[in-house]
Design a protein around this motif. Sequence first.
Motif, PDB file in Angstrom:
ATOM      1  N   LYS A  81       0.816  -1.219   0.000  1.00  0.00           N
ATOM      2  CA  LYS A  81       0.000   0.000   0.000  1.00  0.00           C
ATOM      3  C   LYS A  81       0.850   1.270   0.000  1.00  0.00           C
ATOM      4  O   LYS A  81       0.329   2.368   0.150  1.00  0.00           O
ATOM      5  N   LEU A  82       2.154   1.104  -0.187  1.00  0.00           N
ATOM      6  CA  LEU A  82       3.048   2.258  -0.168  1.00  0.00           C
ATOM      7  C   LEU A  82       2.658   3.323  -1.193  1.00  0.00           C
ATOM      8  O   LEU A  82       2.726   4.520  -0.885  1.00  0.00           O
ATOM      9  N   PRO A  83       2.225   2.952  -2.412  1.00  0.00           N
ATOM     10  CA  PRO A  83       1.818   4.003  -3.361  1.00  0.00           C
ATOM     11  C   PRO A  83       0.684   4.877  -2.840  1.00  0.00           C
ATOM     12  O   PRO A  83       0.626   6.070  -3.138  1.00  0.00           O
ATOM     13  N   LEU A  84      -0.228   4.293  -2.050  1.00  0.00           N
ATOM     14  CA  LEU A  84      -1.352   5.067  -1.521  1.00  0.00           C
ATOM     15  C   LEU A  84      -0.883   6.123  -0.532  1.00  0.00           C
ATOM     16  O   LEU A  84      -1.511   7.179  -0.393  1.00  0.00           O
ATOM     17  N   VAL A  85       0.219   5.835   0.153  1.00  0.00           N
ATOM     18  CA  VAL A  85       0.724   6.767   1.165  1.00  0.00           C
ATOM     19  C   VAL A  85       1.102   8.093   0.517  1.00  0.00           C
ATOM     20  O   VAL A  85       0.901   9.170   1.084  1.00  0.00           O
ATOM     21  N   HIS A  86       1.638   8.027  -0.708  1.00  0.00           N
ATOM     22  CA  HIS A  86       2.076   9.242  -1.384  1.00  0.00           C
ATOM     23  C   HIS A  86       0.911  10.054  -1.940  1.00  0.00           C
ATOM     24  O   HIS A  86       1.114  11.142  -2.466  1.00  0.00           O
ATOM     25  N   ARG A  87      -0.287   9.545  -1.827  1.00  0.00           N
ATOM     26  CA  ARG A  87      -1.464  10.295  -2.265  1.00  0.00           C
ATOM     27  C   ARG A  87      -2.097  11.093  -1.135  1.00  0.00           C
ATOM     28  O   ARG A  87      -3.065  11.807  -1.351  1.00  0.00           O
ATOM     29  N   LEU A  88      -1.562  10.952   0.054  1.00  0.00           N
ATOM     30  CA  LEU A  88      -2.081  11.719   1.183  1.00  0.00           C
ATOM     31  C   LEU A  88      -1.782  13.195   0.970  1.00  0.00           C
ATOM     32  O   LEU A  88      -0.674  13.570   0.570  1.00  0.00           O
ATOM     33  N   ARG A  89      -2.748  14.049   1.254  1.00  0.00           N
ATOM     34  CA  ARG A  89      -2.610  15.475   1.005  1.00  0.00           C
ATOM     35  C   ARG A  89      -2.267  16.274   2.258  1.00  0.00           C
ATOM     36  O   ARG A  89      -1.902  17.448   2.162  1.00  0.00           O
ATOM     37  N   SER A 262       9.835  18.508   1.711  1.00  0.00           N
ATOM     38  CA  SER A 262       8.462  18.587   2.201  1.00  0.00           C
ATOM     39  C   SER A 262       7.462  18.658   1.059  1.00  0.00           C
ATOM     40  O   SER A 262       7.697  19.310   0.035  1.00  0.00           O
ATOM     41  N   LEU A 263       6.338  17.970   1.242  1.00  0.00           N
ATOM     42  CA  LEU A 263       5.299  17.945   0.218  1.00  0.00           C
ATOM     43  C   LEU A 263       4.428  19.188   0.239  1.00  0.00           C
ATOM     44  O   LEU A 263       3.533  19.324  -0.593  1.00  0.00           O
ATOM     45  N   HIS A 264       4.684  20.106   1.158  1.00  0.00           N
ATOM     46  CA  HIS A 264       3.780  21.256   1.295  1.00  0.00           C
ATOM     47  C   HIS A 264       3.912  22.251   0.144  1.00  0.00           C
ATOM     48  O   HIS A 264       3.065  23.122  -0.022  1.00  0.00           O
ATOM     49  N   ARG A 265       4.951  22.117  -0.695  1.00  0.00           N
ATOM     50  CA  ARG A 265       5.120  23.021  -1.829  1.00  0.00           C
ATOM     51  C   ARG A 265       4.623  22.408  -3.133  1.00  0.00           C
ATOM     52  O   ARG A 265       4.910  22.930  -4.207  1.00  0.00           O
TER      53      ARG A 265
END
Length: 470
Positions: A81-89, A262-265
Amino acid sequence: PACDTPASTSPLPARGLGPVHMSTEERGGSGPDPGAGVTIGATVPTGFEPTAAEEVGEKIGAEARIGKDRGRIYFRIGADKLPLVHRLRSVDNLFVVVAEYNNYQFKESKEETLLDLQKLASQLPWTIALEVWKMNNALKKKRGRRRGGNSSVLTPKGDVSKEGDTEADSPRPEDEEGRDEDGGGCAPAERDAADKPLKFRVTCNRAGDKHSFTSNDAARDFGGAVQEFFQWKADMTKFDIEVLLNIHNQELVVGIALTEESLHRRNITHFGPTTLRSTLAYGMLRLCRPQISDVIVDPMCGTGAIPVEGAIEWQQSFFIAGDNNDMAVNRTVNNTNHILKRRQEGGSSAPGLRMDTARWDLCRLPLRASSVDIIVTDMPFGKRMGSRKKNWDLYPSCLREMARVCRPATGKAVLLTQDKKCFAKALSRMGGLWRRSHTVWVNVGGLHAAVYVLKRTGLGCSGDPGRETP
């Protein structure tokens, strides 16, 4: 409590801590079961831990727990399920947990504590976490976002695991070196890179007032032991792998970073003086639970972080962004165009953003009364933008105008500000047009701010029930 800023320090020279890495031929075995459970940690905007945990449950089906240290959540998933983790916003950074101790016994003396940390490096169950890190690199490569660095994992001989890991759990030699885009083995350059030791750094975050050591001390000594154990090469800037040492009072968590930055950008390319983090924008939007066909307005959009994030995630709602500053409006338009261009170049079939942008006076919005379902905005703090003195006039005016355009009885507003005293006074002068539902306390760039969740009452703007301003 005392708190160190994050420290990334060069490890000490080897201290004779024993085992070194084995080659893939020596190890043999296979990778982890795709369904095997691993613990993922995520940093999130402080105050929005419950919101992030809710998203994890909704999108991944995992139950997340909030860490003792603010701004972190943890959840257990199958490696598949690792790919799903990267879809978290709602998450800023992701890491896989190597080991965690809820009540680690730090010694009173600095020397004894640092010696314990050195010994700990050779006792941790590294194998599965390193495999997850390698899987994560493969995902980034497939998505065209990888920036370089080799993905081979060098596992030390005699890896001690608290969960029963053995040398047989290591990846197969053919899996170790990776595949090219056609799935036919790795390119010569990758084979050469696989023979080189990984470059790494250790980053320590420490919070608490009863520690005899600093973040730099812990990162240096723990990093020296990691270097000796794996025979990796220390590099503070061009590293392949980042080992995390998170310490909060008596809690100690060792992890491996899964995000390079960081994914915030993620959605913003044109920044302003007070650009809101995309993760914080998502959290604010999630608080108001947008529904199909909702009209959502950001009357002080700045660079458009809120409406852009919303238009991507809630495609069945419609977003209107506006500002009284020409440069802010231009930045919002540019950020929107960048996303559309990126989609076009990537061959995406995703629909365009359901979003309009306008320049307006936020105290005289060109919108009909009772035409808006939700208002979400980042109000001026009165520091880098505007002034505290101006806020005393601005806040009451814009709150009343927001009430005019928002639907009575069903409308909502989610408003971020650090000028809490001024906001509270302005809200008390609204004559019951708004009712405060709850408040989320957040840290914005080191400032203690608040996100106010308001509900529009059934009163008209004149104060009479049911009466609306035309």
